[in-house]
Design an enzyme around this catalytic site. Structure first.
Site, PDB file in Angstrom:
ATOM      1  N   ARG A 160       0.819  -1.217   0.000  1.00  0.00           N
ATOM      2  CA  ARG A 160       0.000   0.000   0.000  1.00  0.00           C
ATOM      3  C   ARG A 160       0.853   1.268   0.000  1.00  0.00           C
ATOM      4  NH1 ARG A 160      -2.177  -3.637  -1.151  1.00  0.00           N
ATOM      5  NH2 ARG A 160      -4.081  -4.610  -0.391  1.00  0.00           N
ATOM      6  N   SER A 239     -11.435  -0.288   2.908  1.00  0.00           N
ATOM      7  CA  SER A 239     -10.642  -0.534   4.114  1.00  0.00           C
ATOM      8  C   SER A 239     -10.099   0.785   4.647  1.00  0.00           C
ATOM      9  CB  SER A 239      -9.483  -1.481   3.798  1.00  0.00           C
ATOM     10  OG  SER A 239      -9.973  -2.717   3.327  1.00  0.00           O
ATOM     11  N   GLU A 343      -5.682   4.246   5.929  1.00  0.00           N
ATOM     12  CA  GLU A 343      -5.328   4.066   4.524  1.00  0.00           C
ATOM     13  C   GLU A 343      -5.737   5.266   3.669  1.00  0.00           C
ATOM     14  OE1 GLU A 343      -6.204   0.773   1.028  1.00  0.00           O
ATOM     15  OE2 GLU A 343      -5.939   0.110   3.090  1.00  0.00           O
TER      16      GLU A 343
END
Length: 351
Positions: A160, A239, A343
């Site tokens: 990520r 998420s 995130e």
């Protein structure tokens, strides 16, 4: 190039949250994108880049500066080589590659947002990451004023994360190039156990491309991870927290905390990560810390379908969302000694 003033930003995000921008520009060509970025840089105007808006948490006061919507179009397929303009809708592009019989991104179906955002976040799900198929990223370098082409190995991809995310003020992604696989209509080898189970096969097997894509879409929909205007569980950024990656020492400490809290027979999720580290599950941590599906009494709550998604039930403010996020972070840290990291990108606010 369309220009608006005091323009609402909430409708441009999947959270449907955030105040207005002083100025909103929509660019439909690479030249328009570059011109808008250059103007902002030359005048010292704060600049916010918006693609699909699926990874943004914008403060209630909005954005004092220029918000630039990148709405460029371009899907170019030559054999197994794919080039996408940054503004292409990602999930539509995935569908077209499946229709063309090409494997490599089929398990990334249903992920909201634009193609240009995928290398920034190194988007991944169900055993695939875009870094596995990206060959080049074409970007405007705000530091030099040039358009540059970065090879995959120069993008510093990790979980990520990427070069673009670590230096967010430097590059504006214009185009992304991929090398896909012609596997005679079959998927790439399945890497994710849940997907393999749903398909009734073993990890490492291949299945027909369309079947892989449809299965992933069903799995995502069951977790509220496919956009649906009528379903408030999808008024989210997917998420909200990344899965923690721990050193051996930190994982041992965490494991001891789990046993102390939940009993000797309980083992936390553990997956191998880079450099000998161990990745665990943020969703598991949230649930075991007491934040179950549907948690919350206000207009911002945990999704009723997945503990990793924080949602706007229709009347939330960004501050409502952040209050819930902070509560979850504090609760997980107190329970297990791990600090979750958000995130989505925050604009004008922070946890």
């Amino acid at each position: 190039m369309q220009e608006l003033h005091d323009a609402p930003l909430a409708p441009l995000t999947t959270f449907r949250l955030g105040g207005p921008a002083t100025r909103l520009i929509t660019a439909t060509t690479d030249d328009e994108v570059i011109a808008a970025v250059r103007e902002a840089d030359e005048t010292g105007t704060p600049l916010l880049l918006i693609g699909g808006g699926s990874n943004l948490v914008i403060g209630d006061k909005g954005f004092e500066g220029t918000a630039l919507v990148i709405a460029t179009k371009g899907f170019f397929l030559d054999g197994t080589t794919l080039e996408l303009a940054a503004g292409e809708i990602w999930t539509d592009a995935v569908a077209r590659t499946v229709e063309a019989g090409l494997a490599g991104i089929e398990c990334l179906a249903g992920i909201p947002g634009s193609a240009g955002a995928t290398p920034i976040q190194n988007v991944g799900a169900y055993g695939q990451e875009v870094s596995s198929t990206i060959t080049e990223v074409v970007a405007y370098d705000r530091r030099t004023g040039d358009t540059v082409t970065l090879a995959s190995e120069d993008c510093a991809f990790s979980y990520r994360h990427s070069r673009f995310k670590s230096d967010p003020e430097r590059y504006v992604v214009l185009r992304v190039r991929f090398c896909l696989e012609d596997a005679d209509g079959f998927s790439a080898p399945l890497r994710y156990a849940e997907t393999a189970r749903a398909l009734g096969v073993e990890a490492g097997d291949r299945v027909p491309l369309a079947q892989a894509r449809e299965t992933v879409l069903k799995l995502r929909a069951g977790k509220g991870m496919v956009l649906d205007p009528e379903d408030h569980d999808t008024w989210s950024a997917g998420s909200f927290f990344t899965n923690p990656i721990l050193t051996d020492t930190d994982f041992a400490t965490f494991r001891a905390r789990v046993r102390e809290r939940l009993g000797d027979g309980v083992e936390p999720p553990a997956y191998p990560a880079a450099d000998g580290h161990t990745k665990t599950s943020a969703a598991w941590l949230i649930d075991k810390a007491g934040f179950t599906k549907g948690y919350g009494a206000g207009p911002a709550r945990i999704s009723t379908k997945h503990t990793l998604a924080l949602t706007n039930r229709g009347s939330a403010t960004t501050e409502d969302l952040l209050a819930l996020a902070r509560e979850v972070v504090t609760g997980v840290r107190e329970a297990f000694g791990i600090t979750l990291v958000n995130e989505p990108v925050t604009v004008g606010v922070s946890l």
